[in-house]
Design a protein around this motif. Structure first.
Motif, PDB file in Angstrom:
ATOM      1  N   MET A  93       0.827  -1.210   0.000  1.00 30.29           N
ATOM      2  CA  MET A  93       0.000   0.000   0.000  1.00 30.29           C
ATOM      3  C   MET A  93       0.857   1.255   0.000  1.00 30.29           C
ATOM      4  N   VAL A  94       1.955   1.252   0.738  1.00 33.05           N
ATOM      5  CA  VAL A  94       2.840   2.424   0.798  1.00 33.05           C
ATOM      6  C   VAL A  94       3.404   2.723  -0.595  1.00 33.05           C
ATOM      7  N   PHE A  95       3.852   1.702  -1.288  1.00 28.38           N
ATOM      8  CA  PHE A  95       4.446   1.893  -2.605  1.00 28.38           C
ATOM      9  C   PHE A  95       3.399   2.321  -3.638  1.00 28.38           C
ATOM     10  N   ILE A  96       2.184   1.817  -3.539  1.00 26.39           N
ATOM     11  CA  ILE A  96       1.122   2.221  -4.474  1.00 26.39           C
ATOM     12  C   ILE A  96       0.777   3.690  -4.272  1.00 26.39           C
ATOM     13  N   ILE A  97       0.644   4.131  -3.030  1.00 27.62           N
ATOM     14  CA  ILE A  97       0.303   5.534  -2.753  1.00 27.62           C
ATOM     15  C   ILE A  97       1.445   6.446  -3.203  1.00 27.62           C
ATOM     16  N   ALA A  98       2.673   6.026  -2.944  1.00 26.31           N
ATOM     17  CA  ALA A  98       3.825   6.839  -3.371  1.00 26.31           C
ATOM     18  C   ALA A  98       3.864   6.955  -4.901  1.00 26.31           C
ATOM     19  N   ALA A  99       3.548   5.868  -5.612  1.00 22.24           N
ATOM     20  CA  ALA A  99       3.542   5.903  -7.077  1.00 22.24           C
ATOM     21  C   ALA A  99       2.441   6.814  -7.604  1.00 22.24           C
ATOM     22  N   PRO A 113       4.105   8.876   2.313  1.00 19.65           N
ATOM     23  CA  PRO A 113       3.479   7.619   2.749  1.00 19.65           C
ATOM     24  C   PRO A 113       4.418   6.697   3.524  1.00 19.65           C
ATOM     25  N   PHE A 114       5.733   6.838   3.340  1.00 18.82           N
ATOM     26  CA  PHE A 114       6.684   5.996   4.071  1.00 18.82           C
ATOM     27  C   PHE A 114       6.809   6.426   5.540  1.00 18.82           C
ATOM     28  N   CYS A 115       6.248   7.600   5.883  1.00 20.05           N
ATOM     29  CA  CYS A 115       6.311   8.109   7.259  1.00 20.05           C
ATOM     30  C   CYS A 115       5.013   7.901   8.028  1.00 20.05           C
ATOM     31  N   ILE A 116       3.973   7.456   7.360  1.00 21.81           N
ATOM     32  CA  ILE A 116       2.658   7.320   8.004  1.00 21.81           C
ATOM     33  C   ILE A 116       2.393   5.845   8.312  1.00 21.81           C
ATOM     34  N   ASP A 117       2.197   5.530   9.607  1.00 23.33           N
ATOM     35  CA  ASP A 117       1.983   4.143  10.030  1.00 23.33           C
ATOM     36  C   ASP A 117       0.643   3.581   9.542  1.00 23.33           C
ATOM     37  N   SER A 118      -0.330   4.429   9.280  1.00 22.93           N
ATOM     38  CA  SER A 118      -1.645   3.953   8.841  1.00 22.93           C
ATOM     39  C   SER A 118      -1.600   3.304   7.467  1.00 22.93           C
ATOM     40  N   PHE A 119      -0.554   3.552   6.684  1.00 21.55           N
ATOM     41  CA  PHE A 119      -0.420   2.948   5.363  1.00 21.55           C
ATOM     42  C   PHE A 119       0.449   1.683   5.385  1.00 21.55           C
ATOM     43  N   LYS A 120       1.146   1.424   6.466  1.00 22.32           N
ATOM     44  CA  LYS A 120       2.110   0.319   6.530  1.00 22.32           C
ATOM     45  C   LYS A 120       1.461  -0.972   7.012  1.00 22.32           C
TER      46      LYS A 120
END
Length: 139
Positions: A93-99, A113-120
């Motif tokens: 999910m983190v990589f999809i949001i970053a893309a 997104p790599f800093c937000i725990d809700s996406f990990k």
């Protein structure tokens, strides 16, 4: 109309006989009710065998632990109940949001997104031995 206390007219009601001789006697063999029967006593209670108690136990069913983004209580290898520790790791999910952020042109914000725990993804760690008890993947 007749007065309220006046007796009813005689033609409505037949005359009542004054003596009992007007009615024929009822023969005893043709009585309206049969003669009463003597009541039968119930049989004496027999000695009953001792009651047998049957205890039925159901096997213990292991409840499935659902791993989400909150700590859960698990039973470790020593039989103790412990609460898991949470560890957040970047997942799909983190990589999809970053893309998506990069494609929309906000390339300078794609590291958020790599800093937000809700996406990990959430890894549940057993505190007694450090093993992974379960994983909750966002996607």
């Amino acid at each position: 109309m007749a007065a309220p206390n006046a007796p009813p007219p005689a033609e409505i009601y037949p005359p009542v006989p004054q003596d009992q001789a007007a009615y024929p006697p009822v023969p005893q063999d043709q009585a309206a009710y049969p003669p009463p029967q003597p009541q039968q006593q119930p049989p004496p209670p027999q000695q009953q065998a001792a009651a047998t108690t049957v205890v039925v136990t159901q096997p213990a069913v292991a409840t499935a632990v659902v791993f989400r983004d909150v700590p859960v209580i698990i039973t470790d290898s020593k039989g103790q109940q412990v609460q898991t520790q949470l560890e957040y790791r970047s997942g799909a999910m983190v990589f999809i949001i970053a893309a998506v952020i990069f494609i929309l042109g906000f390339w300078c914000c794609c590291c958020i997104p790599f800093c937000i725990d809700s996406f990990k993804d959430v890894y549940h760690i057993n505190p007694t031995d450090g093993s992974v008890a379960g994983v909750y993947k966002r996607i």
